[in-house]
Scaffold this motif. Structure first.
Motif, PDB file in Angstrom:
ATOM      1  N   GLU A  43       0.833  -1.212   0.000  1.00 33.46           N
ATOM      2  CA  GLU A  43       0.000   0.000   0.000  1.00 33.46           C
ATOM      3  C   GLU A  43       0.868   1.264   0.000  1.00 33.46           C
ATOM      4  OE1 GLU A  43      -3.339   0.281  -0.333  1.00 33.46           O
ATOM      5  OE2 GLU A  43      -3.280  -1.887  -0.658  1.00 33.46           O
ATOM      6  N   ILE A  44       1.896   1.264   0.800  1.00 31.91           N
ATOM      7  CA  ILE A  44       2.793   2.430   0.858  1.00 31.91           C
ATOM      8  C   ILE A  44       3.518   2.594  -0.475  1.00 31.91           C
ATOM      9  CG2 ILE A  44       4.852   3.387   1.974  1.00 31.91           C
ATOM     10  CD1 ILE A  44       3.910   1.970   4.559  1.00 31.91           C
ATOM     11  N   TYR A  45       3.880   1.478  -1.083  1.00 30.58           N
ATOM     12  CA  TYR A  45       4.619   1.516  -2.344  1.00 30.58           C
ATOM     13  C   TYR A  45       3.786   2.164  -3.460  1.00 30.58           C
ATOM     14  CZ  TYR A  45       7.761   0.054  -6.071  1.00 30.58           C
ATOM     15  OH  TYR A  45       8.623   0.047  -7.132  1.00 30.58           O
ATOM     16  N   LYS A  46       2.481   2.025  -3.376  1.00 27.24           N
ATOM     17  CA  LYS A  46       1.598   2.640  -4.380  1.00 27.24           C
ATOM     18  C   LYS A  46       1.703   4.164  -4.357  1.00 27.24           C
ATOM     19  CE  LYS A  46      -1.769  -1.113  -4.349  1.00 27.24           C
ATOM     20  NZ  LYS A  46      -3.124  -1.503  -3.948  1.00 27.24           N
ATOM     21  N   LEU A  47       2.144   4.731  -3.251  1.00 31.16           N
ATOM     22  CA  LEU A  47       2.259   6.188  -3.113  1.00 31.16           C
ATOM     23  C   LEU A  47       3.571   6.729  -3.670  1.00 31.16           C
ATOM     24  CD1 LEU A  47       0.955   6.460   0.566  1.00 31.16           C
ATOM     25  CD2 LEU A  47      -0.372   6.819  -1.535  1.00 31.16           C
ATOM     26  N   ARG A  48       4.413   5.885  -4.223  1.00 30.81           N
ATOM     27  CA  ARG A  48       5.739   6.307  -4.692  1.00 30.81           C
ATOM     28  C   ARG A  48       5.697   7.347  -5.800  1.00 30.81           C
ATOM     29  NH1 ARG A  48       4.549   1.876  -7.472  1.00 30.81           N
ATOM     30  NH2 ARG A  48       5.257   1.621  -9.616  1.00 30.81           N
ATOM     31  N   ASN A  49       4.604   7.410  -6.562  1.00 33.43           N
ATOM     32  CA  ASN A  49       4.502   8.371  -7.664  1.00 33.43           C
ATOM     33  C   ASN A  49       4.083   9.768  -7.206  1.00 33.43           C
ATOM     34  OD1 ASN A  49       5.289   6.437  -9.530  1.00 33.43           O
ATOM     35  ND2 ASN A  49       3.190   5.744  -9.860  1.00 33.43           N
ATOM     36  N   ASP A  50       3.649   9.877  -5.959  1.00 31.25           N
ATOM     37  CA  ASP A  50       3.286  11.198  -5.414  1.00 31.25           C
ATOM     38  C   ASP A  50       4.576  11.935  -5.055  1.00 31.25           C
ATOM     39  OD1 ASP A  50       2.441  13.392  -3.950  1.00 31.25           O
ATOM     40  OD2 ASP A  50       0.873  12.277  -2.885  1.00 31.25           O
ATOM     41  N   PRO A  51       4.880  13.075  -5.740  1.00 31.85           N
ATOM     42  CA  PRO A  51       6.156  13.765  -5.508  1.00 31.85           C
ATOM     43  C   PRO A  51       6.353  14.237  -4.062  1.00 31.85           C
ATOM     44  CG  PRO A  51       4.810  14.947  -7.149  1.00 31.85           C
ATOM     45  CD  PRO A  51       4.063  13.728  -6.740  1.00 31.85           C
ATOM     46  N   GLU A  52       5.300  14.562  -3.373  1.00 31.67           N
ATOM     47  CA  GLU A  52       5.413  15.043  -1.992  1.00 31.67           C
ATOM     48  C   GLU A  52       5.777  13.909  -1.031  1.00 31.67           C
ATOM     49  OE1 GLU A  52       1.990  17.183  -0.690  1.00 31.67           O
ATOM     50  OE2 GLU A  52       1.939  18.426  -2.486  1.00 31.67           O
ATOM     51  N   LEU A  53       5.327  12.705  -1.337  1.00 36.41           N
ATOM     52  CA  LEU A  53       5.537  11.569  -0.429  1.00 36.41           C
ATOM     53  C   LEU A  53       6.697  10.656  -0.839  1.00 36.41           C
ATOM     54  CD1 LEU A  53       1.818  10.524   0.108  1.00 36.41           C
ATOM     55  CD2 LEU A  53       3.245  11.862   1.648  1.00 36.41           C
ATOM     56  N   ALA A  54       7.182  10.791  -2.047  1.00 32.99           N
ATOM     57  CA  ALA A  54       8.194   9.874  -2.577  1.00 32.99           C
ATOM     58  C   ALA A  54       9.402   9.741  -1.661  1.00 32.99           C
ATOM     59  CB  ALA A  54       8.620  10.310  -3.974  1.00 32.99           C
ATOM     60  N   ASP A  55       9.952  10.858  -1.195  1.00 34.07           N
ATOM     61  CA  ASP A  55      11.138  10.807  -0.332  1.00 34.07           C
ATOM     62  C   ASP A  55      10.816  10.314   1.078  1.00 34.07           C
ATOM     63  OD1 ASP A  55      12.797  11.634  -2.338  1.00 34.07           O
ATOM     64  OD2 ASP A  55      12.645  13.763  -1.834  1.00 34.07           O
ATOM     65  N   LYS A  56       9.581  10.533   1.522  1.00 32.51           N
ATOM     66  CA  LYS A  56       9.199  10.147   2.880  1.00 32.51           C
ATOM     67  C   LYS A  56       8.914   8.649   3.003  1.00 32.51           C
ATOM     68  CE  LYS A  56       7.311  14.665   3.929  1.00 32.51           C
ATOM     69  NZ  LYS A  56       6.131  15.457   4.168  1.00 32.51           N
ATOM     70  N   ILE A  57       8.487   8.040   1.905  1.00 35.99           N
ATOM     71  CA  ILE A  57       8.112   6.622   2.013  1.00 35.99           C
ATOM     72  C   ILE A  57       9.300   5.674   1.892  1.00 35.99           C
ATOM     73  CG2 ILE A  57       5.769   7.023   1.215  1.00 35.99           C
ATOM     74  CD1 ILE A  57       6.596   5.756  -1.466  1.00 35.99           C
ATOM     75  N   LYS A  58      10.389   6.104   1.303  1.00 36.15           N
ATOM     76  CA  LYS A  58      11.550   5.226   1.141  1.00 36.15           C
ATOM     77  C   LYS A  58      12.064   4.683   2.480  1.00 36.15           C
ATOM     78  CE  LYS A  58      13.175   7.026  -3.247  1.00 36.15           C
ATOM     79  NZ  LYS A  58      14.212   7.774  -3.945  1.00 36.15           N
ATOM     80  N   PRO A  59      12.286   5.545   3.483  1.00 31.60           N
ATOM     81  CA  PRO A  59      12.756   4.986   4.763  1.00 31.60           C
ATOM     82  C   PRO A  59      11.708   4.119   5.462  1.00 31.60           C
ATOM     83  CG  PRO A  59      12.633   7.405   4.868  1.00 31.60           C
ATOM     84  CD  PRO A  59      12.278   6.995   3.483  1.00 31.60           C
ATOM     85  N   ILE A  60      10.441   4.464   5.274  1.00 29.06           N
ATOM     86  CA  ILE A  60       9.372   3.670   5.901  1.00 29.06           C
ATOM     87  C   ILE A  60       9.348   2.273   5.286  1.00 29.06           C
ATOM     88  CG2 ILE A  60       6.873   3.450   6.195  1.00 29.06           C
ATOM     89  CD1 ILE A  60       6.781   6.560   6.245  1.00 29.06           C
ATOM     90  N   ILE A  61       9.410   2.218   3.969  1.00 30.67           N
ATOM     91  CA  ILE A  61       9.413   0.916   3.284  1.00 30.67           C
ATOM     92  C   ILE A  61      10.645   0.115   3.683  1.00 30.67           C
ATOM     93  CG2 ILE A  61       9.674  -0.190   1.035  1.00 30.67           C
ATOM     94  CD1 ILE A  61       7.759   1.878  -0.105  1.00 30.67           C
ATOM     95  N   SER A  62      11.779   0.783   3.727  1.00 32.89           N
ATOM     96  CA  SER A  62      13.020   0.102   4.103  1.00 32.89           C
ATOM     97  C   SER A  62      12.914  -0.503   5.505  1.00 32.89           C
ATOM     98  CB  SER A  62      14.174   1.094   4.032  1.00 32.89           C
ATOM     99  OG  SER A  62      15.360   0.490   4.446  1.00 32.89           O
ATOM    100  N   LEU A  63      12.374   0.257   6.428  1.00 30.00           N
ATOM    101  CA  LEU A  63      12.212  -0.225   7.805  1.00 30.00           C
ATOM    102  C   LEU A  63      11.242  -1.403   7.873  1.00 30.00           C
ATOM    103  CD1 LEU A  63      13.106   0.375  10.701  1.00 30.00           C
ATOM    104  CD2 LEU A  63      11.104   1.857  10.907  1.00 30.00           C
ATOM    105  N   LYS A  64      10.138  -1.292   7.162  1.00 30.85           N
ATOM    106  CA  LYS A  64       9.142  -2.376   7.181  1.00 30.85           C
ATOM    107  C   LYS A  64       9.694  -3.647   6.528  1.00 30.85           C
ATOM    108  CE  LYS A  64       4.799  -0.200   7.959  1.00 30.85           C
ATOM    109  NZ  LYS A  64       4.529  -0.901   9.201  1.00 30.85           N
ATOM    110  N   ILE A  65      10.483  -3.485   5.465  1.00 30.07           N
ATOM    111  CA  ILE A  65      11.084  -4.653   4.815  1.00 30.07           C
ATOM    112  C   ILE A  65      12.049  -5.350   5.775  1.00 30.07           C
ATOM    113  CG2 ILE A  65      12.719  -5.350   3.013  1.00 30.07           C
ATOM    114  CD1 ILE A  65      11.294  -3.378   1.151  1.00 30.07           C
ATOM    115  N   LYS A  66      12.838  -4.584   6.499  1.00 27.56           N
ATOM    116  CA  LYS A  66      13.761  -5.173   7.485  1.00 27.56           C
ATOM    117  C   LYS A  66      12.985  -5.913   8.576  1.00 27.56           C
ATOM    118  CE  LYS A  66      17.696  -2.112   6.821  1.00 27.56           C
ATOM    119  NZ  LYS A  66      18.363  -3.017   5.931  1.00 27.56           N
TER     120      LYS A  66
END
Length: 189
Positions: A43-66
């Protein structure tokens, strides 16, 4: 994901002599948490195309993947520890787990134990050697034996001929007659 559940799963293993009963509830909870985290990542990955959220979701996804990877490693460690314990106890008990030990196993572990037992027995038949016995290294090279059943002449590892007539007593190399000792044709005196 609940870190306490993962830690409890491993903690149960550390505090038991053989194995605690398989904790199906806790294991399932970890699996459910694992699946929820994967869906959250999607669900978070779907937001990657939103320019405002793109930089904010990378660390969140990384943390959740770990977190997902950690849970997977804990579950695999839990299962592998249990399988290794079953195998080592199998050989310590000379190829037969006690009923107390079997009661501690899950249905899948009982199936695995039966499969492992069949595999070992098939191997023993193929190589004509008992590997499931708790084998202790010999303390002496030569032993004195009494022949219980007629064996006849055999060729030793040194190439010498040895006559094993019923009722006789002989001093022999243990390595030359170990098979006959296991069969019960000879007895060590």
């Amino acid at each position: 994901m609940d870190i306490q559940n993962r830690n409890k799963l491993l903690h149960d293993l550390q505090n038991s002599l053989f194995l605690p009963p398989f904790n199906e509830e806790l294991y399932s909870t970890c699996t459910t948490d694992h699946q929820k985290s994967i869906k959250e990542i999607q669900e978070i990955y779907k937001l990657r195309n939103d320019p405002e959220l793109a930089d904010k979701i990378k660390p969140i996804i990384s943390l959740k993947i770990k977190d997902v990877e950690r849970t997977k490693r804990v579950q695999l460690a839990y299962l592998m520890h249990r399988i290794n314990k079953i195998q080592s106890q199998y050989f310590m008990d000379s190829g037969q787990l006690s009923s107390d030990h079997i009661d501690q196993l899950s249905k899948n572990e009982k199936d695995y134990y039966k499969f492992f037992d069949q595999l070992v027995k098939k191997y023993e038949n193929d190589v004509e050697t008992k590997v499931s016995q708790n084998i202790i290294p010999p303390s002496e090279v030569f032993i004195e034996v009494r022949v219980i059943k007629q064996i006849g002449n055999i060729i030793t590892q040194d190439g010498d001929e040895l006559d094993l007539e019923e009722g006789t007593q002989q001093l022999v190399k243990k390595s030359d007659v170990i098979k006959f000792l296991q069969e019960g044709s000879l007895v060590q005196i």
